[in-house]
Design an enzyme around this catalytic site. Structure first.
Site, PDB file in Angstrom:
ATOM      1  N   LYS A  45      -5.369  42.525  -4.739  1.00 59.96           N
ATOM      2  CA  LYS A  45      -6.060  43.712  -4.225  1.00 59.96           C
ATOM      3  C   LYS A  45      -5.073  44.842  -3.900  1.00 59.96           C
ATOM      4  O   LYS A  45      -3.860  44.611  -3.838  1.00 59.96           O
ATOM      5  CB  LYS A  45      -6.893  43.299  -2.998  1.00 59.96           C
ATOM      6  CG  LYS A  45      -7.997  42.279  -3.345  1.00 59.96           C
ATOM      7  CD  LYS A  45      -8.877  41.966  -2.144  1.00 59.96           C
ATOM      8  CE  LYS A  45      -9.970  40.961  -2.510  1.00 59.96           C
ATOM      9  NZ  LYS A  45     -10.901  40.727  -1.374  1.00 59.96           N
ATOM     10  N   TYR A  78     -18.722  43.593  -7.268  1.00 64.14           N
ATOM     11  CA  TYR A  78     -19.126  43.036  -5.975  1.00 64.14           C
ATOM     12  C   TYR A  78     -20.635  43.208  -5.718  1.00 64.14           C
ATOM     13  O   TYR A  78     -21.051  43.196  -4.555  1.00 64.14           O
ATOM     14  CB  TYR A  78     -18.330  43.692  -4.848  1.00 64.14           C
ATOM     15  CG  TYR A  78     -16.960  43.067  -4.615  1.00 64.14           C
ATOM     16  CD1 TYR A  78     -16.827  41.701  -4.326  1.00 64.14           C
ATOM     17  CD2 TYR A  78     -15.797  43.833  -4.643  1.00 64.14           C
ATOM     18  CE1 TYR A  78     -15.584  41.133  -4.092  1.00 64.14           C
ATOM     19  CE2 TYR A  78     -14.544  43.273  -4.399  1.00 64.14           C
ATOM     20  CZ  TYR A  78     -14.454  41.920  -4.123  1.00 64.14           C
ATOM     21  OH  TYR A  78     -13.219  41.350  -3.875  1.00 64.14           O
ATOM     22  N   ASN A 101      -7.447  41.484   2.406  1.00 63.17           N
ATOM     23  CA  ASN A 101      -7.032  40.075   2.409  1.00 63.17           C
ATOM     24  C   ASN A 101      -6.326  39.640   1.122  1.00 63.17           C
ATOM     25  O   ASN A 101      -6.443  38.505   0.686  1.00 63.17           O
ATOM     26  CB  ASN A 101      -8.227  39.175   2.737  1.00 63.17           C
ATOM     27  CG  ASN A 101      -9.361  39.315   1.740  1.00 63.17           C
ATOM     28  OD1 ASN A 101      -9.230  40.011   0.741  1.00 63.17           O
ATOM     29  ND2 ASN A 101     -10.463  38.637   1.999  1.00 63.17           N
ATOM     30  N   HIS A 148      -8.460  38.200  -4.566  1.00 62.38           N
ATOM     31  CA  HIS A 148      -9.782  37.662  -4.872  1.00 62.38           C
ATOM     32  C   HIS A 148      -9.628  36.406  -5.711  1.00 62.38           C
ATOM     33  O   HIS A 148      -8.698  36.312  -6.509  1.00 62.38           O
ATOM     34  CB  HIS A 148     -10.594  38.693  -5.676  1.00 62.38           C
ATOM     35  CG  HIS A 148     -11.842  38.117  -6.286  1.00 62.38           C
ATOM     36  ND1 HIS A 148     -13.015  38.015  -5.580  1.00 62.38           N
ATOM     37  CD2 HIS A 148     -12.072  37.563  -7.509  1.00 62.38           C
ATOM     38  CE1 HIS A 148     -13.926  37.434  -6.359  1.00 62.38           C
ATOM     39  NE2 HIS A 148     -13.381  37.150  -7.532  1.00 62.38           N
ATOM     40  N   GLU A 183     -17.081  37.044 -13.970  1.00 64.42           N
ATOM     41  CA  GLU A 183     -15.975  37.928 -13.580  1.00 64.42           C
ATOM     42  C   GLU A 183     -14.978  38.131 -14.711  1.00 64.42           C
ATOM     43  O   GLU A 183     -14.471  39.243 -14.918  1.00 64.42           O
ATOM     44  CB  GLU A 183     -15.297  37.373 -12.325  1.00 64.42           C
ATOM     45  CG  GLU A 183     -16.221  37.454 -11.114  1.00 64.42           C
ATOM     46  CD  GLU A 183     -15.648  36.853  -9.850  1.00 64.42           C
ATOM     47  OE1 GLU A 183     -16.248  37.078  -8.778  1.00 64.42           O
ATOM     48  OE2 GLU A 183     -14.610  36.150  -9.916  1.00 64.42           O
TER      49      GLU A 183
HETATM   50  P1  IDP Z   1     -14.016  35.813  -0.545  1.00 71.59           P
HETATM   51  O1  IDP Z   1     -13.170  36.929  -1.127  1.00 71.59           O
HETATM   52  O2  IDP Z   1     -13.216  34.900   0.335  1.00 71.59           O
HETATM   53  O3  IDP Z   1     -14.812  35.073  -1.611  1.00 71.59           O
HETATM   54  P2  IDP Z   1     -16.523  37.119   0.184  1.00 71.59           P
HETATM   55  O4  IDP Z   1     -17.412  36.632   1.275  1.00 71.59           O
HETATM   56  O5  IDP Z   1     -16.960  36.876  -1.229  1.00 71.59           O
HETATM   57  O6  IDP Z   1     -15.058  36.499   0.446  1.00 71.59           O
HETATM   58  O7  IDP Z   1     -16.326  38.670   0.418  1.00 71.59           O
HETATM   59  C1  IDP Z   1     -15.755  39.492  -0.578  1.00 71.59           C
HETATM   60  C2  IDP Z   1     -14.723  40.386   0.061  1.00 71.59           C
HETATM   61  O8  IDP Z   1     -15.385  41.278   0.972  1.00 71.59           O
HETATM   62  C3  IDP Z   1     -13.691  39.658   0.929  1.00 71.59           C
HETATM   63  O9  IDP Z   1     -12.624  39.101   0.184  1.00 71.59           O
HETATM   64  C4  IDP Z   1     -13.223  40.788   1.846  1.00 71.59           C
HETATM   65  O10 IDP Z   1     -12.317  41.673   1.185  1.00 71.59           O
HETATM   66  C5  IDP Z   1     -14.540  41.518   2.105  1.00 71.59           C
HETATM   67  N1  IDP Z   1     -15.235  40.999   3.304  1.00 71.59           N
HETATM   68  C6  IDP Z   1     -15.898  39.833   3.423  1.00 71.59           C
HETATM   69  N2  IDP Z   1     -16.426  39.676   4.657  1.00 71.59           N
HETATM   70  C7  IDP Z   1     -16.075  40.790   5.335  1.00 71.59           C
HETATM   71  C8  IDP Z   1     -16.333  41.232   6.682  1.00 71.59           C
HETATM   72  O11 IDP Z   1     -16.980  40.561   7.492  1.00 71.59           O
HETATM   73  N3  IDP Z   1     -15.797  42.451   7.031  1.00 71.59           N
HETATM   74  C9  IDP Z   1     -15.072  43.224   6.140  1.00 71.59           C
HETATM   75  N4  IDP Z   1     -14.838  42.850   4.878  1.00 71.59           N
HETATM   76  C10 IDP Z   1     -15.319  41.637   4.474  1.00 71.59           C
HETATM   77 MG    MG Z   2     -16.299  35.788  -2.878  1.00 68.80          MG
END
Ligand code: IDP
Ligand code: MG
Length: 137
Positions: free
Chosen positions: A9, A49, A112, A115, A126
């Site tokens: 990212k 997304y 974070n 992905h 994807e």
């Molecule tokens: P993942 O990347 O661990 O699969 P997902 O639930 O699919 O997590 O969420 C996609 C992305 O959305 C996350 O990697 C993060 O960047 C963002 N995200 C997820 N939950 C939150 C939140 O509660 N607050 C802000 N951003 C979030």
């Molecule tokens: Mg995810």
């Protein structure tokens, strides 16, 4: 053998962590089948997304994912999908296990670091969303 999809990212690129993360992926035994650096457009990020479009964090996530270039890769390995999810760690780095990439490199639950696909169906969607057959070796 399985294939999965990852995005380093914008935070990883900005912070200069892309090389370290790619190196870690290689050390863990993933084979890189395809790789490119891309500045995502808003529609591209929204489509990728789309599953999260009704979540409260969606617009912030799209702004983050389009704030700078990303590096996307198709990876191959034994049980690659689960293996990558475990190596990444929990979505929220505060909850991620020691030794995971998000524990080491992520700032918070949104920024974070990377992905990783969460299932075979997701990986297939994807990979085809961003890569053509000609871009994978
Ligand atoms: P993942 O990347 O661990 O699969 P997902 O639930 O699919 O997590 O969420 C996609 C992305 O959305 C996350 O990697 C993060 O960047 C963002 N995200 C997820 N939950 C939150 C939140 O509660 N607050 C802000 N951003 C979030
Ligand atoms: Mg995810």
């Amino acid at each position: 053998m399985q294939t999965t999809f990852t995005i380093l990212k914008p935070d990883s690129i900005k912070d200069g962590n892309a090389g370290a993360i790619i190196s870690r992926l290689e050390k863990e035994g993933f084979r890189i089948l395809g790789m490119k650096m891309v500045q995502l457009t808003k529609p591209q990020a929204e489509g990728f997304y789309a599953v999260h479009k009704d979540r409260p964090f969606f617009s912030s996530l799209i702004a983050f994912m389009t704030e700078g270039p990303v590096i996307m890769m198709v990876l191959e390995g034994d049980a690659a999908i689960d293996k990558l999810r475990k190596l990444m760690g929990s979505t929220d780095p505060a909850k991620a296990d020691a030794g995971t990439i998000r524990k080491q490199f992520a700032a918070n639950i949104e920024r974070n670091a990377m992905h990783g696909s969460d299932s075979q169906d997701t990986a297939a969607f994807e990979i085809s969303y961003f890569f053509s057959q000609l871009e994978m070796v």
